[in-house]
Design a protein around this motif. Sequence first.
Motif, PDB file in Angstrom:
ATOM      1  N   THR A 151      18.190   4.499  28.833  1.00 38.72           N
ATOM      2  CA  THR A 151      18.029   4.129  27.423  1.00 38.72           C
ATOM      3  C   THR A 151      18.731   5.124  26.512  1.00 38.72           C
ATOM      4  O   THR A 151      19.449   4.739  25.574  1.00 38.72           O
ATOM      5  CB  THR A 151      16.533   4.058  27.059  1.00 38.72           C
ATOM      6  OG1 THR A 151      15.890   3.060  27.864  1.00 38.72           O
ATOM      7  CG2 THR A 151      16.340   3.717  25.590  1.00 38.72           C
ATOM      8  N   LEU A 152      18.537   6.427  26.791  1.00 40.38           N
ATOM      9  CA  LEU A 152      19.165   7.455  25.966  1.00 40.38           C
ATOM     10  C   LEU A 152      20.690   7.387  26.055  1.00 40.38           C
ATOM     11  O   LEU A 152      21.392   7.518  25.049  1.00 40.38           O
ATOM     12  CB  LEU A 152      18.685   8.842  26.400  1.00 40.38           C
ATOM     13  CG  LEU A 152      17.270   9.236  25.956  1.00 40.38           C
ATOM     14  CD1 LEU A 152      16.865  10.551  26.595  1.00 40.38           C
ATOM     15  CD2 LEU A 152      17.189   9.351  24.445  1.00 40.38           C
ATOM     16  N   LYS A 153      21.202   7.157  27.263  1.00 42.63           N
ATOM     17  CA  LYS A 153      22.655   7.073  27.435  1.00 42.63           C
ATOM     18  C   LYS A 153      23.226   5.856  26.707  1.00 42.63           C
ATOM     19  O   LYS A 153      24.321   5.927  26.140  1.00 42.63           O
ATOM     20  CB  LYS A 153      23.002   7.037  28.919  1.00 42.63           C
ATOM     21  CG  LYS A 153      22.764   8.372  29.614  1.00 42.63           C
ATOM     22  CD  LYS A 153      22.963   8.276  31.116  1.00 42.63           C
ATOM     23  CE  LYS A 153      22.673   9.608  31.786  1.00 42.63           C
ATOM     24  NZ  LYS A 153      22.782   9.530  33.264  1.00 42.63           N
ATOM     25  N   ASP A 154      22.477   4.766  26.726  1.00 45.17           N
ATOM     26  CA  ASP A 154      22.907   3.579  25.971  1.00 45.17           C
ATOM     27  C   ASP A 154      22.927   3.881  24.471  1.00 45.17           C
ATOM     28  O   ASP A 154      23.850   3.475  23.748  1.00 45.17           O
ATOM     29  CB  ASP A 154      21.981   2.403  26.249  1.00 45.17           C
ATOM     30  CG  ASP A 154      22.167   1.825  27.646  1.00 45.17           C
ATOM     31  OD1 ASP A 154      23.217   2.107  28.264  1.00 45.17           O
ATOM     32  OD2 ASP A 154      21.269   1.110  28.121  1.00 45.17           O
ATOM     33  N   GLU A 155      21.894   4.601  24.012  1.00 42.33           N
ATOM     34  CA  GLU A 155      21.829   4.954  22.590  1.00 42.33           C
ATOM     35  C   GLU A 155      22.967   5.902  22.214  1.00 42.33           C
ATOM     36  O   GLU A 155      23.540   5.792  21.117  1.00 42.33           O
ATOM     37  CB  GLU A 155      20.468   5.597  22.279  1.00 42.33           C
ATOM     38  CG  GLU A 155      19.310   4.611  22.358  1.00 42.33           C
ATOM     39  CD  GLU A 155      17.964   5.286  22.152  1.00 42.33           C
ATOM     40  OE1 GLU A 155      17.941   6.545  22.054  1.00 42.33           O
ATOM     41  OE2 GLU A 155      16.940   4.584  22.085  1.00 42.33           O
TER      42      GLU A 155
END
Length: 275
Positions: free
Chosen positions: A47-51
């Motif tokens: 999720t963080l990498k997508d953000e």
Amino acid sequence: KEAGEEATHKAYCDKEYGETKQKIDELKYDIEKFSGKLDKTKSDSVTLKDEVATLQSEIGDIIKTQAEADKMRQEEYKVYVQAKADLEQGLDGLRLALKILHEYYGSKASLAQQPESPEQHSAASGAGTSIIGMLEVIESDFGKSLATTEMTEDAAATAYQKLSMENKMAKKLKEQDVEFKTKAAAGLDKATTELASDLDSTQTELAAVLEYSEKIRAMCEVKPETYEERAGRRQAEIEGLKEALKILEGEAVLLQRDQRHSGLRGAAVARHHAK
């Protein structure tokens, strides 16, 4: 003694059963805990990498938007400078023309006060007034156009400065978010590696404990004979031996009897031949 050994064996089995069951339960709980944490850290990291990817794309859009705004502002300012110069030049020319005309017709008016040729003065004065009026209208239009051009430039410059400031702030905030979330994702990736290692070692330990538990079960479920069972079996063996001994003793008696009869018959035959 045998009854004591049986009790010791049972106590040992009960102890090992209890300890291995407790250990298995603990390891299964740990595996479930590690698995849950591992799934969550992996999900949070993704999720963080997508953000971060989204933020970087947005930063790219801001940079592109600012570059377009810079180019447009340069072009607008270039047009403004040229338009202002043209208008100011036109105004200067008009004002100079008006000054000359005012001076010219002013001098004509003073001459018109002399008694000769009043009709000529009236015609010339009327034409001059018309030209001056027209030039004054044009001067006014040029003045308004210059004022409008300057107001338009001021508004464009203000809008550009506002947009540039907003882009700068938004870019800065997003860059900070990228830095923070990148570090957070790296921390989660490290935690994922550690959790995966913990899970693997715990699963290995559980497999070893389960194998040991199977061995204990196999050893303890093959129940040794009880004291009473062993005593009964030995008593049966003794009885069997006694019975066999009786049989053997009976066969010995018969054998001795047969040998005695054979001996007596042999002696009788010998006496018969002797006669």
